[in-house]
Structures are given as C-alpha cells and as structure tokens.
Write a protein that holds these residues in place. Structure first.
Motif, PDB file in Angstrom:
ATOM      1  N   GLU A 132      32.753  54.612  43.353  1.00 43.16           N
ATOM      2  CA  GLU A 132      33.685  54.752  44.479  1.00 43.16           C
ATOM      3  C   GLU A 132      33.499  53.634  45.346  1.00 43.16           C
ATOM      4  O   GLU A 132      34.573  53.238  46.014  1.00 43.16           O
ATOM      5  N   ALA A 133      32.341  52.997  45.718  1.00 45.06           N
ATOM      6  CA  ALA A 133      32.056  51.880  46.371  1.00 45.06           C
ATOM      7  C   ALA A 133      32.724  50.792  45.923  1.00 45.06           C
ATOM      8  O   ALA A 133      33.376  49.845  46.865  1.00 45.06           O
ATOM      9  N   THR A 134      32.503  50.674  44.881  1.00 53.28           N
ATOM     10  CA  THR A 134      33.143  49.465  44.030  1.00 53.28           C
ATOM     11  C   THR A 134      34.582  49.353  44.254  1.00 53.28           C
ATOM     12  O   THR A 134      35.159  48.344  44.606  1.00 53.28           O
ATOM     13  N   GLU A 135      35.323  50.306  44.070  1.00 52.61           N
ATOM     14  CA  GLU A 135      36.652  50.389  44.138  1.00 52.61           C
ATOM     15  C   GLU A 135      37.222  50.070  45.555  1.00 52.61           C
ATOM     16  O   GLU A 135      38.295  49.666  45.887  1.00 52.61           O
ATOM     17  N   ASN A 136      36.375  50.724  46.498  1.00 52.52           N
ATOM     18  CA  ASN A 136      36.484  50.689  48.059  1.00 52.52           C
ATOM     19  C   ASN A 136      36.408  49.178  48.458  1.00 52.52           C
ATOM     20  O   ASN A 136      37.338  48.702  49.179  1.00 52.52           O
ATOM     21  N   ALA A 137      35.436  48.301  47.739  1.00 54.65           N
ATOM     22  CA  ALA A 137      35.433  47.064  48.246  1.00 54.65           C
ATOM     23  C   ALA A 137      36.287  46.312  47.612  1.00 54.65           C
ATOM     24  O   ALA A 137      36.907  45.231  48.406  1.00 54.65           O
ATOM     25  N   LYS A 138      36.931  46.551  46.321  1.00 50.75           N
ATOM     26  CA  LYS A 138      37.861  45.788  45.855  1.00 50.75           C
ATOM     27  C   LYS A 138      39.426  45.919  46.605  1.00 50.75           C
ATOM     28  O   LYS A 138      39.994  44.996  46.951  1.00 50.75           O
ATOM     29  N   THR A 139      39.387  47.151  47.133  1.00 49.74           N
ATOM     30  CA  THR A 139      40.755  47.382  47.996  1.00 49.74           C
ATOM     31  C   THR A 139      40.463  46.610  49.286  1.00 49.74           C
ATOM     32  O   THR A 139      41.535  45.837  49.934  1.00 49.74           O
ATOM     33  N   ARG A 140      39.322  46.562  49.934  1.00 54.06           N
ATOM     34  CA  ARG A 140      39.164  45.933  51.094  1.00 54.06           C
ATOM     35  C   ARG A 140      39.285  44.566  51.064  1.00 54.06           C
ATOM     36  O   ARG A 140      39.727  43.710  52.025  1.00 54.06           O
ATOM     37  N   ALA A 141      38.783  43.775  50.009  1.00 54.40           N
ATOM     38  CA  ALA A 141      38.889  42.499  49.673  1.00 54.40           C
ATOM     39  C   ALA A 141      40.293  42.100  49.455  1.00 54.40           C
ATOM     40  O   ALA A 141      40.819  40.926  50.034  1.00 54.40           O
ATOM     41  N   LYS A 142      41.134  42.632  48.693  1.00 54.13           N
ATOM     42  CA  LYS A 142      42.679  42.569  48.596  1.00 54.13           C
ATOM     43  C   LYS A 142      43.280  42.515  49.923  1.00 54.13           C
ATOM     44  O   LYS A 142      44.282  41.791  50.152  1.00 54.13           O
ATOM     45  N   LYS A 143      43.038  43.433  50.695  1.00 58.29           N
ATOM     46  CA  LYS A 143      43.894  43.510  52.202  1.00 58.29           C
ATOM     47  C   LYS A 143      43.164  42.199  53.134  1.00 58.29           C
ATOM     48  O   LYS A 143      43.945  41.797  53.720  1.00 58.29           O
ATOM     49  N   LEU A 144      41.857  41.849  52.857  1.00 60.92           N
ATOM     50  CA  LEU A 144      41.339  40.714  53.575  1.00 60.92           C
ATOM     51  C   LEU A 144      42.184  39.203  53.306  1.00 60.92           C
ATOM     52  O   LEU A 144      42.266  38.708  54.238  1.00 60.92           O
TER      53      LEU A 144
END
Length: 206
Positions: free
Chosen positions: A181-193
């Motif tokens: 779950e944390a890995t998917e969250n990090a990927k989403t945050r990276a894309k937005k950043l």
C-alpha cells in the motif's frame, strides 16, 4: 520593527507566498538541469485500522495472616477456588488460564526512635500472593472480567486486576500488505510531484 498581525487571513497570505516561492525554486531547478538526470525521491505511507484478536490479562490474589503461615496458605487456597469458580461462571475454559507459583513474604515494619534513627523491625505477619493469567481470543469477555473481577472483594477475596494487553497475531501479513500500500502511495505522490516537469515514461523505477 517587525509587526505581528493577529488576523486569520494573514496566515493564508503567508502560506500562499511560501508556496509561490517553493514553486519558483522548483521551476528554476528543473530549468537549469535539463541536461542532468532528474530523479525524485518520495516516501509513501499506508495505514489500516485493525482490531486486536488476542488478549492477555493478569490478576493477583493474596492472603495475609499475622502469625500462622499454614492458615495464610489456606486462605489463599480458598481465594483461588473462588476465582476459579468465577471464571467458570464467565465461561472461561480452564485451558485458557493458569495460576502462577505462590510468592511468600514475611511482612515487617521498620522502627525508628524519636530522633529518626533506625532501631529495628517488627514482624507483622505472613503474606502470600499468586497470579492468574488468561490468554484467549475472546476479547470482550476478558475485557469485562478485568473490570468485574474485583467484585469478589465483597466475598472476602483479596484480588486485584491489571490492565489487559491486546495483540494482533497476524502482524507479519499485515506488514507486507502495508508495504504494498505504501509503495503504491509513493508512486502516486511521485507522479503528482513531477507533473508538468517530466513525462510519466521518464519516471525511473527504483
């Protein structure tokens, strides 16, 4: 001289300026480093609300006699029988609890003279205690027992109760799930950043 303005809107203005400045710095950094490899480091988070599936509770029974150790042991035995009967009434199986060994102490009182100097001890009597521990998945029942067992005091049973400990037995599986779950969250945050500064195909998988 700096002036402190105590208006709620001022905090919004300051925050807005901070965001503009940070955005400008980020734009400048990206513009100046077109020829360099650009990477974004992010952290992800995962959370899950779980209910404990195991409870451990410990209570202590004790007895006291001023002169006779045998009578003190008999009183403790009667208290142990009373607690056992109580747990049976509460539908706690005998395989879910156990009594510890008996702890025996000789209680003494320290004596001092009028000047505060230690002059000896007075023997007060014998004290015996024994712990009873319950381990089970019946959370609500044992939680109730931890609060209600002291009702035995009115029957002459000297019993005290500790706060129960709650556990989650499948913690290993939960950790793996939270990592995903944390890995998917990090990927989403990276894309937005990096949106607007790079193509999604440029994201380097780490």
């Amino acid at each position: 001289m700096a002036k402190i303005i105590r208006e709620p809107n001022m905090w919004a203005i300051i925050l807005g300026l901070a965001v503009i400045v940070c955005t400008a710095l980020l734009c400048a950094t990206v513009t100046k480093s077109k020829s360099a490899t650009r990477t974004v480091a992010v952290t992800g988070s995962g959370s899950r609300q779980m209910r404990s599936d195991w409870i451990v509770w410990t209570g202590t029974i004790s007895s006291f006699h001023a002169t006779d150790k045998v009578l003190c042991a008999e009183r403790l035995k009667e208290s142990r029988k009373a607690v056992t009967a109580y747990l049976t009434e509460q539908d706690i199986d005998s395989t879910c609890y156990e009594f510890s060994s008996i702890d025996v102490k000789e209680k003494e009182e320290r004596r001092y003279n009028n000047d505060g100097d230690f002059i000896g001890k007075n023997f007060l009597g014998y004290e015996m205690s024994q712990q009873v521990t319950i381990q089970t998945d019946d959370i609500d029942r044992v939680k109730y027992i931890s609060r209600d067992v002291t009702s035995l005091l009115s029957d002459g049973v000297d019993v005290s109760s500790r706060t129960p400990f709650y556990y989650l037995r499948n913690l290993g599986d939960l950790k793996l799930s939270l990592i995903d779950e944390a890995t998917e969250n990090a990927k989403t945050r990276a894309k937005k950043l990096i949106k607007g500064f790079a193509k999604l195909s440029d994201i380097e998988k780490i």
